[in-house]
Write an enzyme that holds these catalytic residues in place. Structure first.
Site, PDB file in Angstrom:
ATOM      1  N   ASP A   1       0.906  -1.151   0.000  1.00  0.00           N
ATOM      2  CA  ASP A   1       0.000   0.000   0.000  1.00  0.00           C
ATOM      3  C   ASP A   1       0.942   1.196   0.000  1.00  0.00           C
ATOM      4  O   ASP A   1       1.600   1.471   1.008  1.00  0.00           O
ATOM      5  CB  ASP A   1      -0.867  -0.014   1.260  1.00  0.00           C
ATOM      6  CG  ASP A   1      -1.825   1.168   1.291  1.00  0.00           C
ATOM      7  OD1 ASP A   1      -1.441   2.259   0.846  1.00  0.00           O
ATOM      8  OD2 ASP A   1      -2.963   0.996   1.754  1.00  0.00           O
ATOM      9  N   HIS A   2       1.028   1.900  -1.115  1.00  0.00           N
ATOM     10  CA  HIS A   2       2.102   2.902  -1.222  1.00  0.00           C
ATOM     11  C   HIS A   2       1.953   4.035  -0.209  1.00  0.00           C
ATOM     12  O   HIS A   2       2.911   4.740   0.088  1.00  0.00           O
ATOM     13  CB  HIS A   2       2.243   3.437  -2.654  1.00  0.00           C
ATOM     14  CG  HIS A   2       1.228   4.465  -3.038  1.00  0.00           C
ATOM     15  ND1 HIS A   2      -0.033   4.156  -3.455  1.00  0.00           N
ATOM     16  CD2 HIS A   2       1.306   5.819  -3.086  1.00  0.00           C
ATOM     17  CE1 HIS A   2      -0.698   5.257  -3.738  1.00  0.00           C
ATOM     18  NE2 HIS A   2       0.092   6.293  -3.524  1.00  0.00           N
TER      19      HIS A   2
ATOM     20  N   HIS B   1      -5.875   2.706   1.493  1.00  0.00           N
ATOM     21  CA  HIS B   1      -5.131   3.859   2.017  1.00  0.00           C
ATOM     22  C   HIS B   1      -5.791   4.497   3.250  1.00  0.00           C
ATOM     23  O   HIS B   1      -5.147   4.761   4.250  1.00  0.00           O
ATOM     24  CB  HIS B   1      -4.993   4.936   0.943  1.00  0.00           C
ATOM     25  CG  HIS B   1      -4.446   4.434  -0.365  1.00  0.00           C
ATOM     26  ND1 HIS B   1      -3.472   3.477  -0.445  1.00  0.00           N
ATOM     27  CD2 HIS B   1      -4.741   4.759  -1.654  1.00  0.00           C
ATOM     28  CE1 HIS B   1      -3.184   3.238  -1.714  1.00  0.00           C
ATOM     29  NE2 HIS B   1      -3.945   3.997  -2.470  1.00  0.00           N
TER      30      HIS B   1
HETATM   31  C1  BG6 Z   1      -4.017   4.961  -5.979  1.00  0.00           C
HETATM   32  C2  BG6 Z   1      -5.402   5.071  -6.542  1.00  0.00           C
HETATM   33  O1  BG6 Z   1      -3.903   3.842  -5.152  1.00  0.00           O
HETATM   34  O2  BG6 Z   1      -3.738   6.134  -5.213  1.00  0.00           O
HETATM   35  C3  BG6 Z   1      -5.537   6.310  -7.391  1.00  0.00           C
HETATM   36  O3  BG6 Z   1      -5.683   3.922  -7.320  1.00  0.00           O
HETATM   37  C4  BG6 Z   1      -5.119   7.538  -6.619  1.00  0.00           C
HETATM   38  O4  BG6 Z   1      -6.871   6.467  -7.871  1.00  0.00           O
HETATM   39  C5  BG6 Z   1      -3.750   7.324  -5.972  1.00  0.00           C
HETATM   40  O5  BG6 Z   1      -5.059   8.617  -7.535  1.00  0.00           O
HETATM   41  C6  BG6 Z   1      -3.425   8.479  -5.027  1.00  0.00           C
HETATM   42  O6  BG6 Z   1      -2.097   8.352  -4.595  1.00  0.00           O
HETATM   43  P1  BG6 Z   1      -1.238   9.637  -4.173  1.00  0.00           P
HETATM   44  O7  BG6 Z   1       0.047   9.067  -3.696  1.00  0.00           O
HETATM   45  O8  BG6 Z   1      -1.100  10.490  -5.390  1.00  0.00           O
HETATM   46  O9  BG6 Z   1      -2.028  10.330  -3.099  1.00  0.00           O
END
Ligand code: BG6
Length: 493
Positions: free
Chosen positions: A177-178, A240
């Protein structure tokens, strides 16, 4: 054990690979954090050459300000990139990959297999790897990184976990989960548990409500096909947002070890009061931006939600009665991710002129992005008045303290953790399932007569007005300090 390491990216011709993974690996290389001997082996169905992969990754890297551009180093790094096409449903593909990898490795080598493909390929790849004996750990480790979405509901996540466990051990699996790779997200636990000043007030006695916002300005862009099935709950909440909530709400662990952290997170999710399908009208708001139905690959009558607010309560001693409002949406006014802890009002106000002291005076804002930092808002006396008060911000910005480019990309940390075998920032099987268990009834409820109305909102707004009235009905309002409001202490959003 050997340090020789191969990083195999399935789905290497896709966006994630050339926009995030390869640039992150390049940054790690520049910092000297990759093993002495390593190679990156990209595979996908598209018939590309090594040079296609190299040039696409190089131009992606140059487009992004977060990555260092070092052409001389890139030329050496690019030589470590190989690309091969293949059909992931054909067993021969993996035998071919294995033979070629063994030649490149020239001896025992660790392998990280990264699933950067759409989820429908996950099992084909995992089974293909298993059938070719590529998951066996004889003289080196084998680790598999799995991107989201991990299943699309409780049942599918459970059966994906079962299939995975038939061919490898849980310790070999890294569900990514980044958000957990973001510095500011990791700092939630540091702020809470490396200080003594917050913990005594971090509970129902002092906290009025918690607000977690992940707002984006982009729409669904080219991802209409995926997004129309996923919607905001599967895309953002189940992974997230729930991760953020657990970090705010969890109890301290006795160590910073993977399983200790994961056990505490699990306890929080288990304590969240489930919202039944019948109750969705009471605890959720949903919305869709005007123009969504005209996006490519989105049906003209789609009722998909691109915005949502969910109110959770956590049934334990620390949090009983404290609402956690979590919201996320596309095409909103600002790209901002922020956690607001709103403290209770003083029990009795002795100052005569306190008209501006509403329920919003004491706030702790954790600004996850952009302009990462922490802000504490409190009341102060306006000079040269008898006792007039006003809210002010005490601010900490990462950029002031550590310089403008101090924050690494989330994927850098996560890729390095996989190489080092540290699963602390990855999701264990039980958490993925428990988290789906929480959101499945909401999705069922949204497809039933109990569903709250789908409210439409203007792109560039903060979602439908119902999002505000929902909080107002409980005597609360959305607060924002992070982002454009950073230097504007007194204002609600
Ligand atoms: C991804 C979603 O996991 O996270 C996207 O699939 C979203 O829809 C993105 O835009 C948001 O990530 P960050 O790091 O730009 O907040």
């Amino acid at each position: 054990m050997t340090e020789n390491t191969s990083i195999i990216i399935f789905g290497a011709s896709g966006d994630l690979s050339h926009r995030k993974l390869i640039p992150a690996l390049f940054n790690l290389y520049l910092k000297g954090r990759l093993p002495e001997s390593f190679r990156i082996y990209g595979a996908a169905t598209r018939s590309w050459t090594d040079d296609d992969l190299r040039s696409t990754a190089w131009s992606s890297l140059q487009d992004q300000s977060t990555f260092r551009i070092d052409e001389a180093a890139w030329r050496i790094f690019a030589q470590k990139l190989t690309y091969r096409s293949g059909d992931f449903s054909a067993p021969d593909t993996f035998k071919r990959f294995d033979v070629e990898l063994s030649v490149l490795e020239n001896g025992p080598s660790n392998r990280m297999y990264y699933m950067a493909t759409p989820p429908e390929y996950f099992l084909d790849i995992i089974n293909g790897l298993a059938a070719a004996g590529m998951l066996e750990e004889k003289d080196a480790w084998r680790r598999v990184v799995i991107e989201k979405p991990f299943g699309s509901d409780f049942t599918s996540a459970g059966s994906l976990n079962d299939s995975i466990h038939q061919v490898m051990h849980e310790r070999q699996v890294y569900r990514i989960d980044h958000y957990l790779g973001k510095e500011t997200v990791q700092n939630i636990l540091v702020a809470r548990f490396a200080n003594t000043i917050f913990e005594p007030v971090w509970n129902r006695n002092y906290i009025e409500n918690v607000q977690i916002t992940v707002a984006e300005t982009v729409g669904v862009e080219t991802r209409g096909k995926y997004y129309d099935k996923a919607g905001v709950i599967r895309d953002m909440f189940q992974n997230h947002l729930i991760q953020l909530l657990t970090l705010v709400a969890m109890e301290p662990t006795s160590s910073y070890k993977a399983d200790a952290l994961r056990d505490e997170k699990l306890k929080v999710i288990s304590a969240i009061r489930p919202i039944s399908a019948k109750e969705v009208g009471l605890h959720t708001v949903r919305g869709q931006y005007h123009g969504y139905r005209q996006e490519p690959n989105v049906p003209a009558d789609s009722n998909n939600s691109t915005f949502a607010v969910v109110r959770f309560f956590i049934d334990n001693w620390r949090w009983q009665g404290v609402p956690f409002y979590i919201r996320s949406g596309k095409k909103l006014a600002e790209k901002v991710s922020e956690i607001i802890i709103q403290f209770k009002n003083p029990p009795h106000m002795i100052f005569p002129n306190h008209a501006n002291l509403d329920a919003s005076s004491n706030l702790l804002s954790m600004c996850l992005q952009p302009d990462e930092g922490i802000h504490l808002r409190f009341e102060t006396k306006v000079p040269d008045t008898i006792a007039e008060t006003r809210s002010v911000n005490m601010e900490y910005h990462y950029s002031d303290e550590f310089g403008p480019n101090a924050l690494p990309e989330a994927y850098e940390r996560l890729l390095l953790d996989v190489i080092n075998g540290d699963a602390s920032l990855f999701t264990r099987a039980d958490q993925t399932e428990l988290s789906w268990e929480l959101f499945d009834p909401i999705l069922v409820g949204w497809n039933s007569p109990a569903a709250p109305p789908l409210n439409f909102y203007e792109p560039g707004s903060w979602g439908p007005p119902e999002s505000d009235t929902f909080l107002a009905s409980a005597g609360h309002q959305w607060m924002q300090i992070c982002g454009e409001h950073c230097h504007d202490p007194g204002e609600p959003e």
